[in-house]
Write a protein that holds these residues in place. Structure first.
Motif, short mmCIF file in Angstrom:
data_model
loop_
_atom_site.label_atom_id
_atom_site.label_comp_id
_atom_site.label_asym_id
_atom_site.label_seq_id
_atom_site.Cartn_x
_atom_site.Cartn_y
_atom_site.Cartn_z
N LEU A 254 -15.82 17.33 -14.22
CA LEU A 254 -15.75 15.88 -14.08
C LEU A 254 -16.34 15.35 -12.79
N HIS A 255 -16.55 16.20 -11.78
CA HIS A 255 -17.02 15.72 -10.49
C HIS A 255 -18.37 16.29 -10.09
N GLY A 256 -18.66 17.52 -10.41
CA GLY A 256 -19.97 18.07 -10.07
C GLY A 256 -19.96 19.58 -10.03
N LYS A 257 -21.10 20.19 -10.43
CA LYS A 257 -21.21 21.64 -10.42
C LYS A 257 -22.09 22.14 -9.27
N TRP A 258 -22.62 21.22 -8.46
CA TRP A 258 -23.33 21.59 -7.22
C TRP A 258 -22.37 21.26 -6.09
N ILE A 259 -21.76 22.29 -5.52
CA ILE A 259 -20.60 22.11 -4.65
C ILE A 259 -20.92 22.63 -3.25
N ALA A 260 -20.55 21.85 -2.25
CA ALA A 260 -20.68 22.25 -0.85
C ALA A 260 -19.30 22.28 -0.22
N VAL A 261 -18.98 23.37 0.46
CA VAL A 261 -17.70 23.53 1.15
C VAL A 261 -17.98 24.04 2.56
N GLU A 262 -16.98 23.93 3.42
CA GLU A 262 -17.11 24.42 4.78
C GLU A 262 -16.99 25.95 4.81
N ASP A 263 -17.77 26.57 5.65
CA ASP A 263 -17.73 28.03 5.82
C ASP A 263 -16.64 28.36 6.84
N LEU A 264 -15.42 28.49 6.35
CA LEU A 264 -14.26 28.69 7.21
C LEU A 264 -13.89 30.17 7.28
N ASP A 265 -13.53 30.63 8.47
CA ASP A 265 -13.03 31.98 8.66
C ASP A 265 -11.51 31.93 8.53
N ILE A 266 -11.03 32.03 7.30
CA ILE A 266 -9.60 31.84 7.02
C ILE A 266 -8.77 32.93 7.69
N GLU A 267 -9.29 34.14 7.74
CA GLU A 267 -8.55 35.24 8.37
C GLU A 267 -8.31 34.96 9.85
N ALA A 268 -9.33 34.45 10.54
CA ALA A 268 -9.17 34.15 11.96
C ALA A 268 -8.28 32.92 12.16
N MET A 269 -8.37 31.96 11.25
CA MET A 269 -7.57 30.74 11.39
C MET A 269 -6.08 31.00 11.20
N THR A 270 -5.75 32.03 10.42
CA THR A 270 -4.34 32.35 10.15
C THR A 270 -3.85 33.55 10.95
N ALA A 271 -4.60 33.95 11.99
CA ALA A 271 -4.17 35.08 12.82
C ALA A 271 -2.93 34.69 13.61
N SER A 272 -2.11 35.68 13.91
CA SER A 272 -0.87 35.44 14.65
C SER A 272 -1.17 35.05 16.09
N ALA A 273 -0.30 34.18 16.63
CA ALA A 273 -0.43 33.75 18.03
C ALA A 273 0.61 34.41 18.91
N ALA A 274 1.27 35.45 18.40
CA ALA A 274 2.37 36.06 19.14
C ALA A 274 1.90 36.74 20.42
N GLY A 275 0.67 37.27 20.40
CA GLY A 275 0.16 37.96 21.58
C GLY A 275 0.81 39.32 21.75
N THR A 276 0.88 39.78 23.00
CA THR A 276 1.47 41.08 23.32
C THR A 276 2.60 40.89 24.32
N ALA A 277 3.27 42.00 24.65
CA ALA A 277 4.37 41.94 25.62
C ALA A 277 3.84 41.56 27.01
N ASP A 278 2.65 42.06 27.35
CA ASP A 278 2.06 41.75 28.64
C ASP A 278 1.48 40.34 28.68
N CYS A 279 0.96 39.91 27.54
CA CYS A 279 0.34 38.58 27.47
C CYS A 279 0.86 37.85 26.25
N PRO A 280 2.08 37.32 26.32
CA PRO A 280 2.65 36.65 25.14
C PRO A 280 1.91 35.36 24.80
N GLY A 281 1.95 35.01 23.52
CA GLY A 281 1.28 33.81 23.07
C GLY A 281 2.06 32.55 23.39
#
Length: 388
Positions: A254-281
């Motif tokens: 209903l909207h189109g078969k030629w589709i453009a989307v953003e090239d997102l790095d989903i794995e990097a975007m959902t990475a944990s921000a906890a950090g380490t014991a020496d360098c906590p997030g």
């Protein structure tokens, strides 16, 4: 190739034989994996799938238990090991792991079994397991079209998957569309359509998780609660996938078969921000909530379904650079004097006076970038003279 899935109807005898065969598949997988590891440690070289198939033939002649089941169904475990090693050497990560009893082999496939169809049912008879049947429909009723047959054990039952060589025409609207995925909304389309965000209902899953936590480890009651939780999680996943299928099919048609989307790095975007014991997030709880919201929207599955559905309709999906798609005006190409924040939900251009929903404006920018990749004659608007 199209895969059709049917829920199988099994009697108690076939269920027992299938459970025994899957146990044998797990042992065969672990044995083949150990053989490859030992061969490399001793000789520095790997053993091939052809050699392991020969070893399986020898085992079948000497071991009654292995000779009980179909030869080419057993071959599925060896092919699985071979694919795992090829994927590891190709991608450089994910070394094959041994299968425990709790996460064993839950499926097998074969190229040499053809189903039989009658008026109401389709069925296949597998040596050592028995006859598996399913209710027939109009999707697949010609055995010659079936190129591969797969049996899958799920928490909600046993399913038959028929991989058929069929070119199914999919009607799609022959126009281009840009899509901007997000968290506040699931997606915004360049024609103005906004798809509301998906909010999963985890009430049943949480209730079953609490019931499981109260059970004693190793008890039969805990095993039953664990199976009930697995069924609830699987049902929720299937419901979400089906909803995405309906949504992506609607977009292509209903909207189109030629589709453009953003090239997102989903794995990097959902990475944990906890950090380490020496360098906590920093702001770990906020980042955890954001990660959960991103994963709830299933961006990866959404884009993957759009990709193959657009291709099957004769269109194309392209991924564009996400830089400035949110900040740039889709009419004049200018950037705002003060960058937009996450709280700014309405886009207003100070250069040309254009105003629109923030996500819809971003989707239009995505479309403009995608037109160049489609070779459709589109161009990005001239950048405002005020841009630095």
């Amino acid at each position: 190739m199209i895969t059709y899935t049917y829920k199988a109807k099994l009697n108690a005898y076939t269920h027992r034989n299938l459970a025994e065969f899957l146990t044998q598949q797990r042992l065969l997988y672990n044995g083949a994996l150990q053989e490859r590891i030992d061969c490399y440690q001793k000789t520095g070289d790997s053993i091939s799938l052809f050699d392991q198939r020969g070893s399986l033939t020898t085992i079948r002649h000497t071991d009654e238990w292995f000779g009980k089941f179909d030869r080419w169904c057993q071959d599925s475990a060896l092919v699985r090991v071979d694919r795992a090693f090829k994927r590891f050497f190709r991608e450089g990560r994910g070394f094959p792991r041994f299968k425990s009893a709790k996460r064993g082999v839950m499926s097998f496939e074969t190229l040499y079994k053809k189903p039989v169809f009658n008026v109401k049912y389709g069925s296949v008879k597998i040596k050592g397991i028995g006859r598996l049947r399913w209710r027939k429909d109009d999707r697949c009723h010609d055995r010659e079209q079936v190129k591969l047959l797969r049996v899958v054990q799920r928490p909600t039952g046993v399913f038959i998957q028929l991989v058929c060589d069929i070119e199914r025409p999919r009607i799609g609207l022959n126009r281009a569309i840009g899509i901007d995925v997000g968290v506040r909304v699931n997606a915004a389309l360049s024609d103005g359509m906004v798809i509301p965000r998906h909010t999963p209902d985890r009430a049943e899953i949480r209730r079953k998780q609490r019931a499981l936590s109260r059970c004693k480890r190793g008890s039969k009651g805990r095993a039953k609660r664990r199976q009930a939780l697995a069924r609830a999680c699987y049902r929720a996943r299937v419901q979400r996938h089906n909803a995405l299928h309906r949504l992506t099919s609607e977009i292509v048609k209903l909207h189109g078969k030629w589709i453009a989307v953003e090239d997102l790095d989903i794995e990097a975007m959902t990475a944990s921000a906890a950090g380490t014991a020496d360098c906590p997030g920093r702001r770990v709880k906020q980042k955890t909530g954001l990660n959960r919201s991103i994963l709830d929207q299933n961006w990866g599955m959404f884009i993957m379904q759009l990709d193959y559905k657009a291709a099957s309709a004769g269109g194309q999906l392209v991924r564009v650079d996400p830089k400035h798609t949110t900040q740039r005006c889709s009419r004049c190409g200018g950037l705002p004097v003060k960058p937009l924040t996450l709280n700014d939900r309405w886009y207003h251009c100070a250069h040309c006076g254009y105003g629109d929903d923030r996500d819809v404006n971003a989707s239009k920018n995505v479309l403009l970038k995608g037109l160049a990749l489609f070779d459709a004659g589109g161009a990005f608007p001239a950048v405002s003279a005020t841009e630095k």
